[in-house]
Each structure stands twice: as C-alpha cells, then as structure tokens.
Write a protein that holds these residues in place. Structure first.
Motif, PDB file in Angstrom:
ATOM      1  N   GLU A 156       0.831  -1.202   0.000  1.00  0.00           N
ATOM      2  CA  GLU A 156       0.000   0.000   0.000  1.00  0.00           C
ATOM      3  C   GLU A 156       0.864   1.251   0.000  1.00  0.00           C
ATOM      4  O   GLU A 156       0.526   2.254  -0.645  1.00  0.00           O
ATOM      5  N   ARG A 160       0.499   4.015  -2.945  1.00  0.00           N
ATOM      6  CA  ARG A 160       0.026   5.365  -2.589  1.00  0.00           C
ATOM      7  C   ARG A 160       1.090   6.421  -2.876  1.00  0.00           C
ATOM      8  O   ARG A 160       0.758   7.550  -3.260  1.00  0.00           O
ATOM      9  N   GLN A 161       2.358   6.095  -2.706  1.00  0.00           N
ATOM     10  CA  GLN A 161       3.422   7.047  -3.044  1.00  0.00           C
ATOM     11  C   GLN A 161       3.475   7.277  -4.549  1.00  0.00           C
ATOM     12  O   GLN A 161       3.571   8.421  -5.009  1.00  0.00           O
ATOM     13  N   ASN A 163       1.114   6.977  -6.681  1.00  0.00           N
ATOM     14  CA  ASN A 163      -0.090   7.687  -7.112  1.00  0.00           C
ATOM     15  C   ASN A 163      -0.220   9.077  -6.494  1.00  0.00           C
ATOM     16  O   ASN A 163      -1.241   9.753  -6.689  1.00  0.00           O
ATOM     17  N   GLY A 164       0.790   9.510  -5.727  1.00  0.00           N
ATOM     18  CA  GLY A 164       0.807  10.868  -5.192  1.00  0.00           C
ATOM     19  C   GLY A 164      -0.013  11.084  -3.937  1.00  0.00           C
ATOM     20  O   GLY A 164      -0.234  12.226  -3.528  1.00  0.00           O
ATOM     21  N   GLU A 165      -0.443   9.991  -3.295  1.00  0.00           N
ATOM     22  CA  GLU A 165      -1.247  10.129  -2.081  1.00  0.00           C
ATOM     23  C   GLU A 165      -0.385  10.249  -0.826  1.00  0.00           C
ATOM     24  O   GLU A 165      -0.821  10.828   0.162  1.00  0.00           O
ATOM     25  N   TYR A 166       0.805   9.652  -0.855  1.00  0.00           N
ATOM     26  CA  TYR A 166       1.769   9.755   0.246  1.00  0.00           C
ATOM     27  C   TYR A 166       3.052  10.401  -0.254  1.00  0.00           C
ATOM     28  O   TYR A 166       3.427  10.226  -1.424  1.00  0.00           O
ATOM     29  N   GLN A 167       3.724  11.111   0.631  1.00  0.00           N
ATOM     30  CA  GLN A 167       5.046  11.641   0.316  1.00  0.00           C
ATOM     31  C   GLN A 167       6.105  10.574   0.557  1.00  0.00           C
ATOM     32  O   GLN A 167       5.921   9.671   1.379  1.00  0.00           O
ATOM     33  N   ARG A 191      -1.717   2.244 -15.263  1.00  0.00           N
ATOM     34  CA  ARG A 191      -2.380   2.513 -13.990  1.00  0.00           C
ATOM     35  C   ARG A 191      -1.789   1.590 -12.946  1.00  0.00           C
ATOM     36  O   ARG A 191      -1.508   0.419 -13.212  1.00  0.00           O
ATOM     37  N   ARG A 193      -2.307  -0.139  -9.198  1.00  0.00           N
ATOM     38  CA  ARG A 193      -3.363  -0.461  -8.243  1.00  0.00           C
ATOM     39  C   ARG A 193      -2.819  -1.330  -7.105  1.00  0.00           C
ATOM     40  O   ARG A 193      -1.880  -2.099  -7.285  1.00  0.00           O
ATOM     41  N   HIS A 194      -3.480  -1.222  -5.954  1.00  0.00           N
ATOM     42  CA  HIS A 194      -3.144  -2.061  -4.805  1.00  0.00           C
ATOM     43  C   HIS A 194      -4.026  -3.307  -4.811  1.00  0.00           C
ATOM     44  O   HIS A 194      -5.224  -3.231  -5.115  1.00  0.00           O
TER      45      HIS A 194
END
Length: 215
Positions: A156, A160-161, A163-167, A191, A193-194
């Motif tokens: 995850e 998320r990193q 996809n720009g959701e986490y730094q 794309r 995906r998790h």
C-alpha cells in the motif's frame, strides 16, 4: 495447452531468451536492442492479425456509427482495462532489513504469463525490495514494447506514493521512486493499483526465489 498467438510468442522471446547465437552472428547489437526489435515485430504481427479477418468497411452516411463502434463507445473503462497486459510486482526481506529479493510477473491480456523476473538485493528493507520489484517489472515491460499496462502491487505504501497520495520521506527510497515514475511515464496508458497479498502469489514467489537462489 492452447497454442499461443504469434505476437505473444515473439514477446516472450523478446523478454526471456538470451539469443547467444544471434548476438554472436550480428556483432554490434546488444541484447536490449535485439529484444526491442523483436517486440516491435510483435506489434506489427498483432496489428496484421487483428486486421486479417476484418471485412471491407461498409459505406455509411456521414455521422452514422457502426453498431460495433457504438458498443465500444459505451463500454465502461473497467472493461477496456481488462484487455491490457498486467504486471504483478512484489518484494521480500527476511528480517527487514535482511536478505531481500524483488520479483515481477507479466501476464498477457489473454491470461498467459509471458515474462518472469527476479533479483537478489543483498541486505535490504522490505520497502526497498517492493520498489525494486516495481522497477524490474516496468523495465521488462518497456523492453517488450508494451504500451498499455495495468500494474498491481500488494504494498500500500508504494502504490500510494506512486499515485501521489503519500510523500516519500525515506532517503533510500527517493531515487527508486523517481526511477519508477520515469519508467511509468514511458507508457501511453498505465495505472498502478493495490491488491491483497493473496492475489499476488506469482510475484511473491519470484521475489522469494530470488532470495533462495541468489538470482
């Protein structure tokens, strides 16, 4: 076992065969260049096969779509994505940090495994191995000439990193993150995906085999 289509067979050769006799005969070409040539040939074959059985186009009134075109336009994005090549990636570290390995598996739109890759990473962390699994898979998919790609990983954090959701805060991951993003930008359609760990068994097997066999 069903006979693979020619384009799929060529892509498998481009991704997996070392071609020593070809390299010996044609001096000045390295393995990567020959792999790209074979992958390009696979694209041409696939285009020819796709058009071989098509009837001549019927004349239409301006502005009128064929029935097939209407259905394609109405098809949801999920249905179109299902026809893409899939890349499953994983990484493992026994001890975290400890002996680490990265693995990736590429599956054709028809559901056949066309490439497997694994690499032993020495003593490293699990997150490092997860990123390396992604990078190894993207490198191989790029070398095979794949254009549309669905990427699946069970980390995850990495997903998320990317996809720009986490730094990305860990210093040892920043260079890997940048390389992964650069590789992803080479695909016109991609794309990430998790997925759950139990859905990622093939890539997990490759990452652990890389540790066991020091690939």
């Amino acid at each position: 076992m069903a006979k693979p289509v020619l384009a799929e067979l060529l892509r498998f050769i481009a991704a997996n065969e070392q071609l020593p006799r070809t390299l010996e005969r044609y001096k000045g070409y390295d393995r990567d260049v020959i792999g790209k040539l074979i992958a390009a040939a696979a694209d041409r074959v696939e285009q020819a096969e796709a058009g071989a059985g098509d009837p001549p186009p019927a004349r239409q009134r301006p502005g009128v779509r064929k029935l097939g075109e209407e259905r394609a336009a109405a098809r949801p994005p999920e249905a179109a994505a299902a026809a893409r090549t899939r890349l499953f990636t994983d990484g493992a570290a026994r001890g975290n940090p400890g002996p680490a390995g990265a693995g990736a598996v590429i599956v054709s739109p028809q559901g056949h495994i066309v490439a497997k890759v694994g690499k032993f990473l020495g003593e490293n962390t699990n997150n490092y191995a997860e990123y390396m699994g992604l990078i190894l898979g993207l490198r191989r998919a790029k070398a095979m000439g794949i254009k549309e790609l669905e990427v699946f990983a069970d980390s995850e954090l990495v997903v998320r990193q990317i996809n720009g959701e986490y730094q990305v805060k860990a210093e040892n991951l920043k260079a890997l993150f940048e390389e992964a993003r650069q590789l992803l930008s080479a695909f016109p359609e991609v794309r990430v995906r998790h997925i759950r760990r139990e859905e990622n068994e093939a890539a997990d097997e490759m990452s652990n085999r890389a540790i066991d066999q020091r690939l």
